[in-house]
Structure formats: C-alpha cells, structure tokens
Design a protein around this motif. Structure first.
Motif, PDB file in Angstrom:
ATOM      1  N   TRP A   9      31.329 112.989  20.719  1.00  0.00           N
ATOM      2  CA  TRP A   9      31.468 111.756  21.802  1.00  0.00           C
ATOM      3  C   TRP A   9      32.746 110.917  21.455  1.00  0.00           C
ATOM      4  O   TRP A   9      33.419 110.807  20.620  1.00  0.00           O
ATOM      5  CB  TRP A   9      30.316 110.685  21.463  1.00  0.00           C
ATOM      6  CG  TRP A   9      30.304 109.242  22.064  1.00  0.00           C
ATOM      7  CD1 TRP A   9      30.167 109.160  23.363  1.00  0.00           C
ATOM      8  CD2 TRP A   9      30.735 108.090  21.558  1.00  0.00           C
ATOM      9  NE1 TRP A   9      30.253 107.754  23.753  1.00  0.00           N
ATOM     10  CE2 TRP A   9      30.524 106.931  22.480  1.00  0.00           C
ATOM     11  CE3 TRP A   9      30.847 107.375  20.431  1.00  0.00           C
ATOM     12  CZ2 TRP A   9      30.841 105.861  22.187  1.00  0.00           C
ATOM     13  CZ3 TRP A   9      31.197 106.294  19.944  1.00  0.00           C
ATOM     14  CH2 TRP A   9      31.270 105.232  20.869  1.00  0.00           C
ATOM     15  N   TYR A  10      33.130 110.444  22.814  1.00  0.00           N
ATOM     16  CA  TYR A  10      34.640 110.009  22.614  1.00  0.00           C
ATOM     17  C   TYR A  10      34.518 108.579  22.829  1.00  0.00           C
ATOM     18  O   TYR A  10      33.975 108.036  23.863  1.00  0.00           O
ATOM     19  CB  TYR A  10      35.687 110.576  23.860  1.00  0.00           C
ATOM     20  CG  TYR A  10      35.924 111.872  23.481  1.00  0.00           C
ATOM     21  CD1 TYR A  10      36.738 112.422  22.807  1.00  0.00           C
ATOM     22  CD2 TYR A  10      35.295 112.799  24.220  1.00  0.00           C
ATOM     23  CE1 TYR A  10      37.192 113.747  22.494  1.00  0.00           C
ATOM     24  CE2 TYR A  10      35.529 114.289  24.054  1.00  0.00           C
ATOM     25  CZ  TYR A  10      36.600 114.615  23.109  1.00  0.00           C
ATOM     26  OH  TYR A  10      36.653 116.007  22.938  1.00  0.00           O
ATOM     27  N   GLY A  48      36.548 106.404  23.119  1.00  0.00           N
ATOM     28  CA  GLY A  48      37.552 105.631  24.225  1.00  0.00           C
ATOM     29  C   GLY A  48      37.220 105.901  25.670  1.00  0.00           C
ATOM     30  O   GLY A  48      37.887 105.538  26.524  1.00  0.00           O
ATOM     31  N   GLY A  49      36.062 106.707  25.938  1.00  0.00           N
ATOM     32  CA  GLY A  49      35.523 106.860  27.424  1.00  0.00           C
ATOM     33  C   GLY A  49      35.925 108.442  27.577  1.00  0.00           C
ATOM     34  O   GLY A  49      36.413 109.190  26.741  1.00  0.00           O
ATOM     35  N   PRO A  50      35.609 108.861  28.743  1.00  0.00           N
ATOM     36  CA  PRO A  50      35.684 110.371  29.239  1.00  0.00           C
ATOM     37  C   PRO A  50      37.160 110.519  29.062  1.00  0.00           C
ATOM     38  O   PRO A  50      38.016 109.797  29.442  1.00  0.00           O
ATOM     39  CB  PRO A  50      35.216 110.290  30.888  1.00  0.00           C
ATOM     40  CG  PRO A  50      34.297 109.178  30.800  1.00  0.00           C
ATOM     41  CD  PRO A  50      34.706 108.190  29.868  1.00  0.00           C
ATOM     42  N   ARG A  51      37.503 111.860  29.063  1.00  0.00           N
ATOM     43  CA  ARG A  51      38.848 112.172  29.039  1.00  0.00           C
ATOM     44  C   ARG A  51      39.422 112.718  30.142  1.00  0.00           C
ATOM     45  O   ARG A  51      40.491 112.817  30.285  1.00  0.00           O
ATOM     46  CB  ARG A  51      38.663 113.490  28.059  1.00  0.00           C
ATOM     47  CG  ARG A  51      38.462 113.180  26.826  1.00  0.00           C
ATOM     48  CD  ARG A  51      38.215 114.552  25.764  1.00  0.00           C
ATOM     49  NE  ARG A  51      39.621 114.792  25.051  1.00  0.00           N
ATOM     50  CZ  ARG A  51      40.145 116.120  24.378  1.00  0.00           C
ATOM     51  NH1 ARG A  51      39.198 116.865  24.382  1.00  0.00           N
ATOM     52  NH2 ARG A  51      41.082 115.894  23.937  1.00  0.00           N
ATOM     53  N   ALA A  92      31.614 111.104  28.442  1.00  0.00           N
ATOM     54  CA  ALA A  92      32.414 110.815  27.253  1.00  0.00           C
ATOM     55  C   ALA A  92      31.765 111.407  26.246  1.00  0.00           C
ATOM     56  O   ALA A  92      31.913 111.300  24.771  1.00  0.00           O
ATOM     57  CB  ALA A  92      32.299 109.231  27.100  1.00  0.00           C
TER      58      ALA A  92
END
Lengths: 270, 316
Positions: A238-239, A241-244, A250
């Motif tokens: 899981w990121y 900072g949000g989706p890449r 994400a």
C-alpha cells in the motif's frame, strides 16, 4: 407420562392475523428454500460480483429450458433480496473445507525513504510459537474477525500448493483488488499505530502486508519436536501517498507464482 | 384448556392444511420466549459492552478499520443492503446509533415494549453489520434472526415490566409458538448445510481438521494445551461434530434423542467458545437454545398443583 396436547392458535379474522401468518410462513420457509436454491445453478450477473462470487452458490445453468432457468433465477433473486434487506443471509459452510497445516499471521512492514524498515505485528501473532499463551475468548473477537478475513485469503498459499495450482494462485492479485479496502485500511491503521507509538518518526513511503506461515507439527510428531521453519510471503503493498498513476489503486497485489507485485486497476463497480 | 391459561400475543392466521399442523400452530409457555428475550439481551449487552465498545473507534471510524465507504459497493443500486449509518453524520452517527442499540438491549432485558426494542436491536445490528461486515461472522447473521424472532414472540408476556400476568391472575400464560419454530428451522438449516460441506471434505472425514484447528496459533485459544491431547481425541471431536450437525434436524425432533441433541449442541457451542476464536457466534447460538428449554417449570404453581393439561410442550 405423555405430554398433553398444547393449545393451538385460532386466529381472529382480519388483515393483521393474516399478514402475521404470511410473514411467519415466509420466515419458516426462507432458511430452507434459500439454502436449497444455492444448489440450483444460476448464471452470473454483474450484481453477483461483489465483493467476490459466493462460494456456496452453484454457478452455470441447470437446464436448457430458458423459462425454467429464468424462473429459478428470479426465485433466487427474491431470496437474495430478502437476505440483504433483513440481514438473514443464508449460505452456511463454516470451518470448511479444511484448516491449513500451518498458522498464518499478518505483519505490516513499513518501508521508509531512507531504506530502513519497521514492523508492526498483529496482536494475535504468537510471541513464541513453541510457548503460545492462552487467549481469553471474545475480548478482541471483533478485531480478530477483521484480520481473519484478510489472512484467510492466503490460508493455503504455501509453496507446495502454489506450485501445484499456479493458475489459481497467479490470480491472487485479483483477490487483493476485490478486498482492497480491507487491506488498505488495515495497513493504514497499523502505520498510524506505529507513528503514534514513535512520535517524530517519518511517514513510510510504502507499507507491505506480509503473511507469516508457521508450520504446525505433523500429527505423528512429538509435541517437543523441532518445528519446521516458518516462512513469509508478501500479500499486498500500500502506498500512503496515493496511487502511483492515474487509474490505479494505491494498492498492489503480490503474485506468488511470478513472485512480483502487480499494479491494480481501480475498477468502477457496475 | 378453558380458563386454565391466559393467551397473549397475536395469533396468526394460517391457511388449511397448515392451520391443522399442531407442531406449527401450537402455543408455547410464555416463560420460554421470555427466557429467550432475557438471555438474548444479556448476550447482546455483553457483546456490545465487552466486545464492540473497547474497539468501537477502531472498527467504525474511517481513520481506522471502518467508515461508510469501506464497503461502498455493498450499497449499489442492484443490491438491497442498507444501513442507518449511511444516513447519519460520521461525526456522531455511529456513537448515537450504538447508544440506541444499548438502550434497545436494556429494554429487551427488562421486557419493556419488547416488540419495539427487538426491532430496534435488529435494525441497529443490520446497520453495523452492513456498514462494516469484516468484524462480523456467521454468528452475527444468526443474531439477526434471533432479534427478529424475539421481537415477534410476545416475549414480554411474563418476566418483564410489560408482563400481562398479575398477582390477581396467576394463570399460566401461553403465546404463539411459531417464532420458536422459525429459530429451530434456522438452526437446523445452518447445521445441516455446514454438516454437508464438512462431509464432502476429506480433512473433516479423516478427523484431522480438529487437529489442525486446535493447533493453529492464530485461531486456537489454547494451542499449548491442545498439543498435549492425543491425536485421536481431536479426530473424535471432528467426527462427533460432523454426525451431530448432519443429524440435528432429525435428532432434535425425535422425542427420544431431543434432549441429548440439544444438550450436546450447548456443549458444542460452549466448547468452541473457549477453544477457538469463534467469538459471539457461540453465545448467540446458545441464546437460541434458550427457547427450547422448559422454563415454565420455574413458574409458581397455579393453585396447589399444575393441571395435567399444562404439561410442558415439546421443546421444538
């Protein structure tokens, strides 16, 4: 001594007793019919795809006669509707088909920008597998249910099973996507737990869910025999900072066959 | 029966031939459904205050494991799921509905308007279950049936503040028995289906499933103790479970096996409560069994002795 006959109900006339009678008959028939109908194959519709296809419902067709198939599916829709409105959903297959020969516990591994990592364990992870503590029933039962919904997705993903069924386990990222909120919320919660316990700690750039597999001693082994070595496998990443990239979640799912993380598309539900 | 008993609750109308089916239409002593109400309320209060409340913020706020969007897909137009929490503000909605739920449980416990309190408990339970099904399990689906049937069962006729029995009219009170039959059929369906899926599982048939389950360091509450038990005992417990689940719909109806089957059911659920992390499933299941016990034996004698035609009815 034989029990004497009981008084039977003799209803007064009027719409209310009639309505109550109808409701009572429906309620007593519903568990029987709704469960039986799960054995009658029905065709998959978009509505059946959330979050995953039911594993107690038979899918497909039971006849080539369209009106009969359609009538059966309409009846199934009625049972599903009642189950959803009232919360009386049927489909009972508890503790089946089996238990794996190992324990699976989730771990959140926080990866920081400077290359360091930190781990946050599940409260249910045994500190020492060879000296497990007794747990009180019910105390953390609700949290346990939440976690178990995640760990059961990877229950049987030991090396032998993955090797034997690569076509099944290559689709594991799809199961992560189907349950993406479940994974993402748990990982975010564990990250916040770490940050709260470590004031001033930096926010991680990614948080990986790892399944730790602790083999159970085989039935013929002595209780104090050395335990086979535990092993770990990522399940999702899981990121914070949000989706890449646009159109992605994400969250990434881990493909245990190709041994890599797979980006997950954000699917708009029908 | 004449004037020997007082009838309470709305008698439903059933078409022929169901109107002549005694198992379905017979009344039951009001003490049975009153006990069902009280035990259900006690179990619910324990669940709410000991299991939900300490984790409430974690389970039902978006900053942790909850939030209205966690299962947003559940509320699509092509499904009929609903939750009052979708209509309430996040800031205070979960807490307010939880307070209403606790109040409903207290109302059930004391027997104050049990129809309304039962429906309130059911609506709150469905709302919390739908907004976040992850912390729940099959026992929570069973409790929805339980709350609905408690609401419908005229359970306030005795042993409550809405009791119809008074000191001046101590006659036994009978109420419509269909909600008890619905509970029985629900349990029978649950056990039979679970038994079927177990019966087609090689691991269940071999009995080793209970070995793996009781040694699982995550699911078992006492894996250290389980490791000291002989393997055959784990296998035996699996086979007993399998036979009991498959046989329940018949064995719990036959007079000669009924009591033993129901007692074994209570032992089974209490056993799983203290050995596996099955949570409130065990408690709500045991609460259902309350309706099958002859609680009317606790009734104060009417006159000097109870009449023969007030003998306890069949449990199911």
């Amino acid at each position: 001594m034989k029990d004497a006959p009981l008084p039977t109900s003799h209803a007064k006339s009027g719409p209310l007793p009639w309505l109550v009678g109808l409701f009572a008959l429906w309620q007593v028939a519903f568990p029987v019919l709704a469960n039986l109908w799960e054995f009658v194959p029905r065709r998959v519709t978009p509505a059946d795809h959330y979050p995953e296809l039911s594993n107690t419902q038979r899918w497909g067709t039971f006849t080539g006669i369209e009106p009969a198939q359609r009538a059966s599916e309409i009846a199934g829709d009625v049972f599903a509707f009642w189950g959803e409105v009232t919360g009386l959903k049927q489909g009972w297959n508890m503790f089946t088909p089996d238990f794996p020969p190992h324990t699976v516990v989730p771990v959140a591994e926080l990866h920081f920008a400077n290359g360091t990592t930190a781990r946050v364990a599940s409260r249910f992870a045994p500190a020492d597998p060879d000296r497990p503590q007794v747990r009180w029933p019910l105390v953390h039962d609700r949290e346990f249910n939440y976690e178990a919904n995640i760990t059961m997705l990877g229950w049987h993903a030991d090396e032998d099973t993955v090797r034997a069924k690569p076509d099944v386990w290559a689709k594991f990222p799809d199961r992560v996507r189907d349950n993406n909120e479940l994974f993402a919320h748990w990982l975010a919660w564990k990250m916040r737990t770490h940050l709260t316990a470590n004031p001033g700690a930096p926010e991680p750039v990614e948080v990986v869910m790892i399944f730790r597999y602790i083999p159970t001693r085989l039935p013929h082994e002595a209780a104090d025999a050395p335990r086979r070595p535990a092993f770990e496998r990522p399940a999702a990443k899981w990121y914070p900072g949000g989706p890449r990239a646009p159109g992605l979640l994400a969250l990434e799912g881990f493909d245990p066959v190709a041994k890599r993380f797979v980006p997950l598309k954000a699917v708009t539900q029908p | 029966m004449g004037d020997a008993v007082t009838e309470a609750g709305l008698k439903p109308w059933f078409p022929w031939p169901l109107a002549r089916w005694r198992w379905w239409t017979e009344s039951v002593p009001a003490e049975r459904v009153a006990a069902l109400r009280i035990v259900t309320a006690l179990v619910l209060l324990f669940d709410l205050l000991a299991c939900y409340l300490p984790h409430f913020v974690t389970l039902f706020t978006a900053d942790a494991l909850g939030g209205r969007d966690l299962y947003a897909g559940r509320f699509r137009a092509d499904h009929a799921y609903w939750s009052a929490l979708r209509a309430l503000p996040d800031a205070w909605g979960p807490q307010a509905l939880f307070a209403v739920w606790v109040a409903g449980a207290v109302g059930l416990l004391v027997g104050w308007r049990p129809f309304v309190c039962g429906l309130v408990c059911w609506a709150c339970a469905v709302s919390f279950w739908n907004i976040n099904p992850a912390p729940h399990n099959g026992g929570d689906r069973l409790r929805h049936t339980l709350f609905l049937m408690v609401a419908c069962s005229a359970s306030g006729a005795v042993w409550g503040v809405s009791s119809v029995r008074s000191n001046t009219d101590p006659r036994p009170v009978m109420v419509p028995g269909w909600p008890v039959k619905v509970l029985f059929v629900q349990l029978a369906a649950l056990y039979l289906l679970s038994g079927y899926y177990k019966a087609i599982s090689p691991q269940w048939r071999s009995g080793f499933v209970m070995y793996w389950a009781s040694h699982d360091l995550y699911w078992s509450l006492y894996p250290g103790t389980a490791a000291r038990l002989p393997v055959w005992l784990h296998q035996f417990s699996a086979w007993i479970t399998l036979v009991w689940e498959l046989g329940f719909p018949v064995l719990a109806v036959l007079k000669g096996t009924r009591a033993a089957t129901l007692i074994l059911g209570v032992i089974f659920h209490l056993g799983t409560l203290f050995t596996l992390d099955v949570g409130a499933f065990a408690l709500y299941s045991v609460a259902c069994y309350t309706a099958f016990a002859p609680w009317e034996r606790l009734r104060r004698p009417f006159g000097t002795t109870a009449r023969r035609d007030e003998s306890p009815p069949e449990a199911t």
